[in-house]
Motif scaffolding. Sequence first.
Motif, mmCIF file in Angstrom:
data_model
loop_
_atom_site.group_PDB
_atom_site.id
_atom_site.type_symbol
_atom_site.label_atom_id
_atom_site.label_comp_id
_atom_site.label_asym_id
_atom_site.label_seq_id
_atom_site.Cartn_x
_atom_site.Cartn_y
_atom_site.Cartn_z
ATOM 1 N N LEU A 166 0.855 -1.251 0.083
ATOM 2 C CA LEU A 166 -0.097 0.075 -0.034
ATOM 3 C C LEU A 166 0.693 1.323 -0.092
ATOM 4 N N SER A 167 1.986 1.290 0.669
ATOM 5 C CA SER A 167 2.642 2.331 0.870
ATOM 6 C C SER A 167 3.421 2.585 -0.375
ATOM 7 N N ASN A 168 4.009 1.540 -1.360
ATOM 8 C CA ASN A 168 4.561 1.443 -2.506
ATOM 9 C C ASN A 168 3.675 1.834 -3.444
ATOM 10 N N PHE A 169 2.217 1.879 -3.376
ATOM 11 C CA PHE A 169 1.398 2.176 -4.272
ATOM 12 C C PHE A 169 1.226 3.753 -4.118
ATOM 13 N N CYS A 170 1.198 4.327 -2.983
ATOM 14 C CA CYS A 170 1.003 5.675 -2.657
ATOM 15 C C CYS A 170 2.144 6.642 -3.155
ATOM 16 N N GLN A 171 3.187 5.762 -2.926
ATOM 17 C CA GLN A 171 4.493 6.658 -3.124
ATOM 18 C C GLN A 171 5.033 6.437 -4.699
ATOM 19 N N LYS A 172 4.688 5.571 -5.314
ATOM 20 C CA LYS A 172 4.948 5.384 -6.677
ATOM 21 C C LYS A 172 4.291 5.539 -7.876
ATOM 22 N N ARG A 173 2.859 4.944 -7.406
ATOM 23 C CA ARG A 173 2.262 4.472 -8.550
ATOM 24 C C ARG A 173 0.790 5.308 -8.427
ATOM 25 N N LEU A 174 0.357 5.738 -7.366
ATOM 26 C CA LEU A 174 -0.725 6.640 -7.292
ATOM 27 C C LEU A 174 -0.845 7.626 -8.251
ATOM 28 N N ARG A 175 0.155 8.337 -8.517
ATOM 29 C CA ARG A 175 0.242 9.500 -9.497
ATOM 30 C C ARG A 175 -0.220 9.330 -10.819
ATOM 31 N N LEU A 176 -0.260 8.041 -11.051
ATOM 32 C CA LEU A 176 -0.410 7.328 -12.315
ATOM 33 C C LEU A 176 -1.911 6.959 -12.671
ATOM 34 N N PHE A 177 -2.343 6.586 -11.121
ATOM 35 C CA PHE A 177 -3.783 5.811 -11.262
ATOM 36 C C PHE A 177 -4.905 6.633 -12.218
ATOM 37 N N GLY A 178 -4.835 7.832 -11.978
ATOM 38 C CA GLY A 178 -6.147 8.481 -12.599
ATOM 39 C C GLY A 178 -5.975 8.402 -14.062
ATOM 40 N N LYS A 206 -3.685 6.518 -15.910
ATOM 41 C CA LYS A 206 -3.152 5.372 -16.879
ATOM 42 C C LYS A 206 -3.610 3.876 -16.301
ATOM 43 N N ARG A 207 -4.593 4.108 -15.407
ATOM 44 C CA ARG A 207 -5.045 2.822 -14.972
ATOM 45 C C ARG A 207 -5.709 1.667 -15.906
ATOM 46 N N ASN A 208 -6.068 2.201 -17.211
ATOM 47 C CA ASN A 208 -6.539 1.373 -18.233
ATOM 48 C C ASN A 208 -5.348 0.809 -19.282
ATOM 49 N N ASP A 209 -4.106 1.279 -18.906
ATOM 50 C CA ASP A 209 -3.187 0.860 -19.907
ATOM 51 C C ASP A 209 -2.287 -0.412 -19.042
ATOM 52 N N PRO A 210 -2.604 -1.842 -19.626
ATOM 53 C CA PRO A 210 -1.857 -2.673 -18.804
ATOM 54 C C PRO A 210 -0.353 -2.825 -19.009
ATOM 55 N N ASN A 211 0.362 -1.881 -20.041
ATOM 56 C CA ASN A 211 1.616 -1.711 -19.969
ATOM 57 C C ASN A 211 2.380 -0.536 -19.021
ATOM 58 N N VAL A 212 1.471 0.067 -18.150
ATOM 59 C CA VAL A 212 1.975 1.029 -17.292
ATOM 60 C C VAL A 212 1.556 0.548 -15.973
ATOM 61 N N ALA A 213 2.673 0.467 -14.994
ATOM 62 C CA ALA A 213 2.312 0.015 -13.678
ATOM 63 C C ALA A 213 1.827 1.243 -12.813
ATOM 64 N N ALA A 214 0.503 1.146 -13.098
ATOM 65 C CA ALA A 214 -0.261 2.300 -12.522
ATOM 66 C C ALA A 214 -1.435 1.734 -11.294
ATOM 67 N N LEU A 215 -1.577 0.376 -11.177
ATOM 68 C CA LEU A 215 -2.745 0.075 -10.572
ATOM 69 C C LEU A 215 -1.946 -0.288 -8.873
ATOM 70 N N SER A 216 -2.863 -0.587 -8.038
ATOM 71 C CA SER A 216 -2.488 -0.721 -6.895
ATOM 72 C C SER A 216 -1.954 -2.118 -6.370
ATOM 73 N N ASN A 217 -2.554 -3.237 -7.128
ATOM 74 C CA ASN A 217 -2.194 -4.588 -7.094
ATOM 75 C C ASN A 217 -2.407 -5.031 -5.550
ATOM 76 N N LEU A 218 -3.347 -4.317 -4.840
ATOM 77 C CA LEU A 218 -3.861 -4.904 -3.742
ATOM 78 C C LEU A 218 -5.047 -5.756 -3.558
ATOM 79 N N SER A 219 -5.429 -6.170 -4.548
ATOM 80 C CA SER A 219 -6.685 -6.880 -4.415
ATOM 81 C C SER A 219 -6.380 -8.200 -3.770
#
Length: 481
Positions: A247-259, A261-274
């Motif tokens: 969760l911390s990794n997501f907030c610091q590294k990927r959250l900025r892209l989530f809005g 790039k979340r629908n692009d499977p080539n970009v590491a933008a998802l939380s992967n927390l499911s």
Amino acid sequence: MSKPDSAKGSSKTPAAKKLKLETSDDEPSSSRTPSVDSGFLASVELKRKQCAGNILEFKFNKKRCRLLSKSMDLGNFGGGVLYWMSREQRVQGLEEVEAECQKLQIEFHLLKGDSQICVPNLIKKLKLDAVVADFSPLRVPLSWIEKVKESIPEDVPFCQVDAHNIVPVWVASDKQEIGARTIRKKIHDKLDEFLTDFPAVVTHPHPSQTKAKPVDWKAANAYLEVDRTVEEVDWITPGTKSGLLELSNFCQKRLRLFGEKRNDPNVAALSNLSPWLHFGQLSAQRCILEVKEYKAKYAKSVDVYIEETLIRRELSDNFCFYNPNYDNLKGAANWAQETLDVHKKDKRPALLTSQQLEEGKTHDDLWNASQIQLTRTGKMHGFLRMYWAKKILEWTATPEEALRLAIYLNDRYSLDGRDPSGYVGCMWSICGIHDMGWKQRDVFGKIRYMNYKGCQRKFDVVAFVQRFGARTYPIKGVKYE
């Protein structure tokens, strides 16, 4: 205490992939051991202490519970209260729970067998005063609750707490909601009441006189009735600590892209927390509390994450709780049932076997890559799950068969299989749940359509296909777009 998902007497649906404590190069984002130091874990613990020094200082919202027995008057046996976990922790995460309980002087019992026998036996043996169960809207866990309710003594209070949803499902709405638009305001209006921090967990002031036996985890794992031909994945570490670090990794590294790039499977933008959320090792409430702290920096990403993790996720629990046909066509809206029936005999562009689908050997390289991602990593990118399921409808003889296969493949291979969000995802893609009617077309009728060219407009399909080494498998008589 927990009843393993695959314990005797439980559902016979295929077991989802297990978690293995190693890493892999397959996943671009959370495939590495979380790099964040223990500072984040310390900050979470500090927030809990600031919320309340212990549970006695915390004003618990009783609306989170629903009473299942006739009375809530505690007995005078002095044996304590049993918290029965079935949704909120699973075997590999339970090792961490057992160790933490030992530090807190809370006795942890792992019961194997039918809950309607094990739970009443433990109540009698330990002379327990009350039972609290966690909540799942799915029919098998609900049947466990009903059977235990019938089996325990009437003078033992029995209640259920929705620890999975931020707003308890029975508080959010008293009916099946049409879609996100009808439940969104109901949930947001209750967030001031329910989106609170958690109190600290402290050493139990009254240690139990009866000590639990240490768990033989190898024996517990061997006991599980799971399909061991489905290999373990190696990119994720189970347990709450690992989930919090991710969760911390997501907030610091990927959250900025989530809005964006979340629908692009080539970009590491998802939380992967499911996976952690599904297995109850991480709460959506903790995730949203942490993500909200980034609102000033990444406003759009935070809003979209809350929409998906709060509204869409709790909408799924709402659907499964109020619709007993959450995994078959009878659960679809009338318009969807009618349009699928009208087009049931339409000629399909291809009729594929379950083996071709499961092995990822179709005429569509993107679909094959998506299936390979699922079987290899235990997860599939969220955008591709929609495309994947809709193509199964297009390539199978009936919508009933399409839905059965989509649920089977998701439940067998996905780490978050057998979950309300998974059932609703398949039902949305194939049966139009929480959607509206679209332009009529063959096979789909008014169900929303997705195609290969649409994916090409959204992301680099070739790059995704190459990443998983997928290819097309020509099928006689089939011309593909």
